[in-house]
Motif scaffolding. Structure first.
Motif, short mmCIF file in Angstrom:
data_model
loop_
_atom_site.label_atom_id
_atom_site.label_comp_id
_atom_site.label_asym_id
_atom_site.label_seq_id
_atom_site.Cartn_x
_atom_site.Cartn_y
_atom_site.Cartn_z
N GLU A 31 42.44 39.81 31.89
CA GLU A 31 41.68 41.03 31.56
C GLU A 31 40.41 40.69 30.79
O GLU A 31 39.34 41.23 31.05
N VAL A 32 40.54 39.79 29.83
CA VAL A 32 39.39 39.41 29.01
C VAL A 32 38.34 38.67 29.84
O VAL A 32 37.14 38.92 29.72
N VAL A 33 38.80 37.77 30.70
CA VAL A 33 37.87 37.04 31.57
C VAL A 33 37.11 38.02 32.46
O VAL A 33 35.90 37.89 32.67
N GLU A 34 37.80 39.02 32.95
CA GLU A 34 37.16 40.04 33.79
C GLU A 34 36.11 40.82 32.98
O GLU A 34 35.02 41.10 33.48
N ARG A 35 36.44 41.15 31.74
CA ARG A 35 35.47 41.85 30.87
C ARG A 35 34.23 40.99 30.65
O ARG A 35 33.11 41.51 30.63
N ILE A 36 34.44 39.70 30.46
CA ILE A 36 33.30 38.79 30.25
C ILE A 36 32.43 38.75 31.51
O ILE A 36 31.20 38.81 31.43
#
Length: 158
Positions: A31-36
């Protein structure tokens, strides 16, 4: 290399940490990688608050993963049957009454990794637990709390 601190916990507490670790590694990281990725698509990273926020979250998630891995690696499982049944110790539930007001309270003494005072679980490192450890039923103990000292009488240990 210095010896790492033992993290005392119940088997249930260790299982919860393992579940959290699995979630962080398999879902939260993605999820965090996608946000980045999304934040990068907005362009200039020097003025991109979404990117900064996502990177901060990534640092938090990675830090928590590292923390949990260390806690699991250094876990010392508390066996409920360990020790004298009549002595307050790690893993035991203690019921006591405050003197003189008569208010009864009950806490289970656990390792810091799974302490949650709202669920009645206090850390063995807490001032209250430190005051109670080693005492027996009917002992009157001076307990240190953030609000000052209070006197309690131990009613039950299980």
């Amino acid at each position: 290399m210095a010896e790492e601190k033992k993290h005392y916990m119940t088997l249930e507490g260790k299982k919860k940490l393992e579940e959290e670790l699995e979630y962080l590694k398999t879902e939260r990281r993605k999820e965090v990688v996608e946000r980045i990725k999304i934040a990068r698509s907005f362009g200039d990273l020097s003025e991109n608050s979404e990117y900064d926020s996502a990177k901060e979250e990534q640092a938090f998630v990675e830090g928590r993963i590292s923390q949990i891995e260390k806690m699991i690696r250094n876990a010392e499982i508390i066996e409920e049957s360990e020790g004298d049944a009549n002595v307050v110790s790690l893993g035991k539930t203690v019921k006591f009454v405050e003197i003189p007001d008569g208010e009864e309270e009950e806490y289970t003494i656990v390792g810091s990794a799974e302490s949650d005072p709202f669920e009645g679980k206090i850390s063995n490192d807490s001032p209250m637990a430190q005051s109670l450890l080693g005492h027996t039923i009917d002992d009157v103990v001076i307990v240190n709390t953030p609000g000052g000292e209070m006197e309690v009488k131990i009613l039950e240990i299980r």
